[in-house]
Design an enzyme around this catalytic site. Sequence first.
Site, PDB file in Angstrom:
ATOM      1  N   ASP A 120       0.818  -1.207   0.000  1.00 50.42           N
ATOM      2  CA  ASP A 120       0.000   0.000   0.000  1.00 50.42           C
ATOM      3  C   ASP A 120       0.857   1.265   0.000  1.00 50.42           C
ATOM      4  O   ASP A 120       0.491   2.275  -0.603  1.00 50.42           O
ATOM      5  CB  ASP A 120      -0.942  -0.005   1.199  1.00 50.42           C
ATOM      6  CG  ASP A 120      -2.128  -0.943   1.004  1.00 50.42           C
ATOM      7  OD1 ASP A 120      -2.259  -1.524  -0.097  1.00 50.42           O
ATOM      8  OD2 ASP A 120      -2.921  -1.105   1.950  1.00 50.42           O
TER       9      ASP A 120
ATOM     10  N   TYR B  27      -4.555   6.195   9.213  1.00 56.41           N
ATOM     11  CA  TYR B  27      -4.325   6.886  10.483  1.00 56.41           C
ATOM     12  C   TYR B  27      -5.634   7.211  11.195  1.00 56.41           C
ATOM     13  O   TYR B  27      -5.747   7.104  12.419  1.00 56.41           O
ATOM     14  CB  TYR B  27      -3.519   8.156  10.200  1.00 56.41           C
ATOM     15  CG  TYR B  27      -2.914   8.845  11.404  1.00 56.41           C
ATOM     16  CD1 TYR B  27      -3.020   8.335  12.703  1.00 56.41           C
ATOM     17  CD2 TYR B  27      -2.214  10.038  11.242  1.00 56.41           C
ATOM     18  CE1 TYR B  27      -2.459   8.971  13.784  1.00 56.41           C
ATOM     19  CE2 TYR B  27      -1.645  10.692  12.323  1.00 56.41           C
ATOM     20  CZ  TYR B  27      -1.774  10.169  13.591  1.00 56.41           C
ATOM     21  OH  TYR B  27      -1.208  10.814  14.657  1.00 56.41           O
TER      22      TYR B  27
ATOM     23  N   GLN C 141       3.963  11.741   4.277  1.00 50.93           N
ATOM     24  CA  GLN C 141       5.152  12.480   3.863  1.00 50.93           C
ATOM     25  C   GLN C 141       5.149  13.874   4.489  1.00 50.93           C
ATOM     26  O   GLN C 141       4.199  14.640   4.292  1.00 50.93           O
ATOM     27  CB  GLN C 141       5.212  12.599   2.344  1.00 50.93           C
ATOM     28  CG  GLN C 141       5.211  11.277   1.616  1.00 50.93           C
ATOM     29  CD  GLN C 141       6.440  10.448   1.934  1.00 50.93           C
ATOM     30  OE1 GLN C 141       7.573  10.904   1.793  1.00 50.93           O
ATOM     31  NE2 GLN C 141       6.215   9.207   2.342  1.00 50.93           N
TER      32      GLN C 141
END
Length: 282
Positions: free
Chosen positions: A66, A183, A239
């Site tokens: 993923d 998340y 990121q």
Amino acid sequence: MSGVALVAHHEREAAADHAVVAADWCAAEGIDFWLTAEDGAAIGLERYVGKRPLADADVVLSLGGDGTMLRSVRLLDGAAIPLIGVNLGALGYLTEVEAHDLPSALDRFFAGPERGEWELDNRMMLDVAVNGTHVGQALNEAVIEKSQSGHTVRLLARIDGEPFTYYAADGLIVATPTGSTAYSLSARGPIVSPRHRAVLLTPVSPHMLFDRTLVLDPSEIVDVEVSGHRRAELAIDGQETALLDDGDIVRCRPSESSANFVRFGTYRYHQILKAKFGLADR
């Protein structure tokens, strides 16, 4: 000329072997094949590095898991190119075929959607801007969170320009349905089918009574403003993207672009979810 571009996981030993399988298939079919310079150097296949951008390809192969799928989407930067996820690890939410089925997947893709029995799974993304400047697109989520451990950060959330509330929390997650199992899920957010279009606003470890996720209409725009002297950080799909100071505003809005995943046969998201969590039938 038809073309296949490949994005590879840099630390999976099998990535180079399967990339060569894809290259050999393309050579036999008279189809151009290339890697980015970064990927070619990382997996020792510099001979396949090409100058064409990924957006020139008929299809992009994502060789990994993923995380590699997220990187592939990021490298496409909104280009509407079909993406085939080739799994080299554990069961993922986004990948579609196992590595040993790679030649068959290419056969079916180039046969066309009817003969090859495939379709595109179009996933919603978010456009993310800081103080009015576009900084990226999110397939999973944009996260605004504290930059120092041991402290919360104060964040004002606005929805369609109207103040909603101040959050005292470790952070705020603005997620898509695809990101609802990332998340946001670990922060107690709901699981939303990726077929939906919605925007999720999930607080991370809030120090306040209101600790629920808001599920918003996809047309609604979310602004998150940093309030107070404590700095925050913005991360897009994991990121690090920007450091944020008092008064900086992160805007998340539905993107006109989508991530376009190739699905062979019927894609049953809930069955992947069931396997991930080890759920029994009875």
